[in-house]
Design a protein around this motif. Structure first.
Motif, PDB file in Angstrom:
ATOM      1  N   LEU A 113       0.822  -1.206   0.000  1.00  0.00           N
ATOM      2  CA  LEU A 113       0.000   0.000   0.000  1.00  0.00           C
ATOM      3  C   LEU A 113       0.860   1.262   0.000  1.00  0.00           C
ATOM      4  N   GLY A 114       2.162   1.093  -0.086  1.00  0.00           N
ATOM      5  CA  GLY A 114       3.055   2.254  -0.109  1.00  0.00           C
ATOM      6  C   GLY A 114       3.328   2.817   1.269  1.00  0.00           C
ATOM      7  N   LEU A 115       3.051   2.003   2.299  1.00  0.00           N
ATOM      8  CA  LEU A 115       3.277   2.464   3.664  1.00  0.00           C
ATOM      9  C   LEU A 115       4.429   1.675   4.273  1.00  0.00           C
ATOM     10  N   LYS A 116       5.364   2.388   4.855  1.00  0.00           N
ATOM     11  CA  LYS A 116       6.465   1.710   5.539  1.00  0.00           C
ATOM     12  C   LYS A 116       5.929   0.864   6.685  1.00  0.00           C
ATOM     13  N   ALA A 117       6.527  -0.289   6.879  1.00  0.00           N
ATOM     14  CA  ALA A 117       6.068  -1.177   7.950  1.00  0.00           C
ATOM     15  C   ALA A 117       6.674  -0.765   9.280  1.00  0.00           C
ATOM     16  N   THR A 118       6.109   0.289   9.849  1.00  0.00           N
ATOM     17  CA  THR A 118       6.643   0.770  11.124  1.00  0.00           C
ATOM     18  C   THR A 118       5.924   0.102  12.282  1.00  0.00           C
ATOM     19  N   LEU A 119       6.547   0.209  13.439  1.00  0.00           N
ATOM     20  CA  LEU A 119       5.990  -0.438  14.616  1.00  0.00           C
ATOM     21  C   LEU A 119       4.563   0.019  14.923  1.00  0.00           C
ATOM     22  N   PRO A 120       4.319   1.330  15.010  1.00  0.00           N
ATOM     23  CA  PRO A 120       2.944   1.760  15.325  1.00  0.00           C
ATOM     24  C   PRO A 120       1.918   1.213  14.333  1.00  0.00           C
ATOM     25  N   ARG A 121       2.271   1.225  13.062  1.00  0.00           N
ATOM     26  CA  ARG A 121       1.306   0.732  12.065  1.00  0.00           C
ATOM     27  C   ARG A 121       1.027  -0.750  12.254  1.00  0.00           C
ATOM     28  N   LEU A 122       2.069  -1.517  12.491  1.00  0.00           N
ATOM     29  CA  LEU A 122       1.869  -2.951  12.689  1.00  0.00           C
ATOM     30  C   LEU A 122       1.029  -3.212  13.941  1.00  0.00           C
ATOM     31  N   ARG A 123       1.352  -2.484  15.005  1.00  0.00           N
ATOM     32  CA  ARG A 123       0.615  -2.683  16.263  1.00  0.00           C
ATOM     33  C   ARG A 123      -0.865  -2.365  16.098  1.00  0.00           C
ATOM     34  N   ILE A 124      -1.141  -1.271  15.422  1.00  0.00           N
ATOM     35  CA  ILE A 124      -2.545  -0.856  15.259  1.00  0.00           C
ATOM     36  C   ILE A 124      -3.284  -1.879  14.408  1.00  0.00           C
ATOM     37  N   LEU A 125      -2.633  -2.348  13.379  1.00  0.00           N
ATOM     38  CA  LEU A 125      -3.254  -3.345  12.514  1.00  0.00           C
ATOM     39  C   LEU A 125      -3.544  -4.629  13.289  1.00  0.00           C
ATOM     40  N   GLN A 126      -2.573  -5.060  14.070  1.00  0.00           N
ATOM     41  CA  GLN A 126      -2.773  -6.264  14.887  1.00  0.00           C
ATOM     42  C   GLN A 126      -3.943  -6.088  15.849  1.00  0.00           C
ATOM     43  N   LEU A 127      -3.975  -4.918  16.464  1.00  0.00           N
ATOM     44  CA  LEU A 127      -5.030  -4.653  17.436  1.00  0.00           C
ATOM     45  C   LEU A 127      -6.402  -4.784  16.773  1.00  0.00           C
ATOM     46  N   LEU A 128      -6.513  -4.217  15.577  1.00  0.00           N
ATOM     47  CA  LEU A 128      -7.803  -4.276  14.884  1.00  0.00           C
ATOM     48  C   LEU A 128      -8.136  -5.698  14.456  1.00  0.00           C
ATOM     49  N   GLU A 129      -7.118  -6.458  14.124  1.00  0.00           N
ATOM     50  CA  GLU A 129      -7.362  -7.811  13.642  1.00  0.00           C
ATOM     51  C   GLU A 129      -7.693  -8.787  14.761  1.00  0.00           C
ATOM     52  N   ASN A 130      -7.052  -8.593  15.910  1.00  0.00           N
ATOM     53  CA  ASN A 130      -7.157  -9.611  16.946  1.00  0.00           C
ATOM     54  C   ASN A 130      -8.148  -9.292  18.053  1.00  0.00           C
ATOM     55  N   SER A 131      -8.755  -8.126  18.012  1.00  0.00           N
ATOM     56  CA  SER A 131      -9.636  -7.761  19.108  1.00  0.00           C
ATOM     57  C   SER A 131     -11.045  -8.289  18.876  1.00  0.00           C
ATOM     58  N   LEU A 132     -11.699  -8.639  19.964  1.00  0.00           N
ATOM     59  CA  LEU A 132     -13.080  -9.103  19.874  1.00  0.00           C
ATOM     60  C   LEU A 132     -13.992  -7.950  19.478  1.00  0.00           C
ATOM     61  N   GLN A 133     -13.690  -6.785  20.036  1.00  0.00           N
ATOM     62  CA  GLN A 133     -14.513  -5.601  19.744  1.00  0.00           C
ATOM     63  C   GLN A 133     -14.050  -5.005  18.418  1.00  0.00           C
ATOM     64  N   ARG A 134     -14.835  -5.216  17.395  1.00  0.00           N
ATOM     65  CA  ARG A 134     -14.408  -4.804  16.058  1.00  0.00           C
ATOM     66  C   ARG A 134     -14.432  -3.288  15.852  1.00  0.00           C
ATOM     67  N   HIS A 135     -15.238  -2.578  16.634  1.00  0.00           N
ATOM     68  CA  HIS A 135     -15.414  -1.149  16.389  1.00  0.00           C
ATOM     69  C   HIS A 135     -14.769  -0.344  17.496  1.00  0.00           C
ATOM     70  N   LYS A 136     -13.792   0.444  17.126  1.00  0.00           N
ATOM     71  CA  LYS A 136     -13.026   1.193  18.123  1.00  0.00           C
ATOM     72  C   LYS A 136     -12.850   2.641  17.697  1.00  0.00           C
ATOM     73  N   SER A 137     -12.886   3.529  18.696  1.00  0.00           N
ATOM     74  CA  SER A 137     -12.545   4.922  18.421  1.00  0.00           C
ATOM     75  C   SER A 137     -11.025   5.054  18.444  1.00  0.00           C
ATOM     76  N   LEU A 170      -1.126   9.776  20.520  1.00  0.00           N
ATOM     77  CA  LEU A 170      -2.494   9.795  20.010  1.00  0.00           C
ATOM     78  C   LEU A 170      -2.530  10.341  18.583  1.00  0.00           C
ATOM     79  N   ALA A 171      -1.686  11.315  18.315  1.00  0.00           N
ATOM     80  CA  ALA A 171      -1.646  11.906  16.971  1.00  0.00           C
ATOM     81  C   ALA A 171      -1.287  10.848  15.937  1.00  0.00           C
ATOM     82  N   THR A 172      -0.389   9.976  16.302  1.00  0.00           N
ATOM     83  CA  THR A 172       0.014   8.913  15.383  1.00  0.00           C
ATOM     84  C   THR A 172      -1.143   7.962  15.119  1.00  0.00           C
TER      85      THR A 172
END
Lengths: 137, 137
Positions: free
Chosen positions: B9-33, B50-52
Motif C-alpha cells: 500500500l506504499g506504507l512503511k512497515a513501522t511499529l505503530p502501524r503494525l501494532r494498530i493493525l494487529q489490534l484491529l485484527e485480533n480484538s473481539l470488539q471490532r469497532h473502536k474509536s 495519540l496523533a500517530t
DNA sequence: ATGTATGCAAAACATTTGCACCTGG
DNA sequence: CCAGGTGCAAATGTTTTGCATACAT
C-alpha cells in the motif's frame, strides 16, 4: 402564530427561538449546521450568540421539533421534523440532498430488528453518490 | 507477514502501524474509536502518540484497510475492512453492535439511486434500538 | 544516508458550560 | 417581579498540524 407552538412545548417564545424556527421553516436549504444557522441570523441583522443557537437546536431536538443528523464528514446538521420519517441521498460533490422513503426498505428493517429481538428506537440510511449534474462537469 | 501488506500500500512497515493493525485484527470488539486504540496500545506497554493513531487510522482508511463510521453520538469509530459490505444494528444502552447484510435492502437502494440518476459511492444504514438483554434489565 | 514516520505540544474545530445580565409572561 | 433565557468568554473533547527527532530501507 408560532409562539403558541413553542409554549405548548414548555418553551418561552423568545426572539432567538422564533427566529431560528422561522429560518428552518422558510429556508430552501432544509439541512443546516448550527454554524449555518448562526451565520444566517447574523446576516439578517439578528444579534444572537452561537451558544444560544446550539442550546435552542438541542432543545428543539429534545422536543421533537427538529432532527439532528451526523453525516459522514462528521458534521451535525439539523432539519425541521415535519413528522414523516425519511432517508437521505446525498451528492458528495455539490452537497445536494434528496429525501426519500421506501416502504420495502422500512419493512426489511423491521424484520431484521425483530429477528435479533431488538426494540427499535431510531434508524437512518444515508446513501452517498454523485448527482447527474456533477457527473457531467 | 503483515509488513508486506503495508508495503504493497506504499506504507512503511513501522511499529505503530503494525501494532494498530494487529489490534484491529485480533480484538473481539471490532469497532473502536481512535481513543480506544490509543489506550489499548498504552495498556500493552506500547509507547505511541495519540496523533500517530489518528494519522495511521486516516492513512488506513485512505488505503481501504479500515472503514470509518460516524455513529449518532458524533463519535468516529474504525473497523477493519474485511472486504464485504454490511450494515449495523446498535444497542443504545450497552453499545452492542450487530453487523448484518440484507440483499433486498441493497437492491432497493440501487433502484432508488438509479431513479435519481446518481452514481453511488457509498451508503450506510444504522439501526438504533435496545437489545434483548437490555430490555430485561 | 535519506526521506518518511513519529512523539510531543500547540492549534484548530465543534460543542458545552458558568455566570452576570436581560426579558417574557 | 422573577424564573427562565441570553450573550459572552472560558472550558471541553476530538481531531489536526508543526517541528525536531528517530527509524525503515
Amino acid at each position: 402564530m408560532e409562539s403558541q407552538d413553542l409554549k405548548k412545548l414548555g418553551l418561552k417564545a423568545t426572539l432567538p427561538r422564533l427566529r431560528i424556527l422561522q429560518l428552518l421553516e422558510n429556508s430552501l436549504q432544509r439541512h443546516k449546521s448550527a454554524e449555518d444557522v448562526y451565520k444566517e441570523l447574523l446576516e439578517c441583522g439578528e444579534d444572537v450568540g452561537l451558544a444560544t443557537v446550539y442550546r435552542v437546536l438541542t432543545q428543539f431536538e429534545a422536543a421533537g421539533l427538529v432532527i439532528r443528523h451526523h453525516f459522514e464528514n462528521g458534521l451535525s446538521v439539523f432539519e425541521l421534523n415535519e413528522g414523516y420519517h425519511h432517508d437521505h441521498l446525498l451528492c458528495i460533490r455539490c452537497g445536494k440532498i434528496i429525501e426519500f422513503i421506501d416502504e420495502k426498505i422500512e419493512q426489511q428493517q423491521r424484520d431484521i430488528v425483530q429477528q435479533h429481538g431488538f426494540e427499535i428506537t431510531d434508524h437512518c440510511l444515508y446513501i452517498y453518490g454523485i448527482c447527474p449534474k456533477c457527473q457531467k462537469s
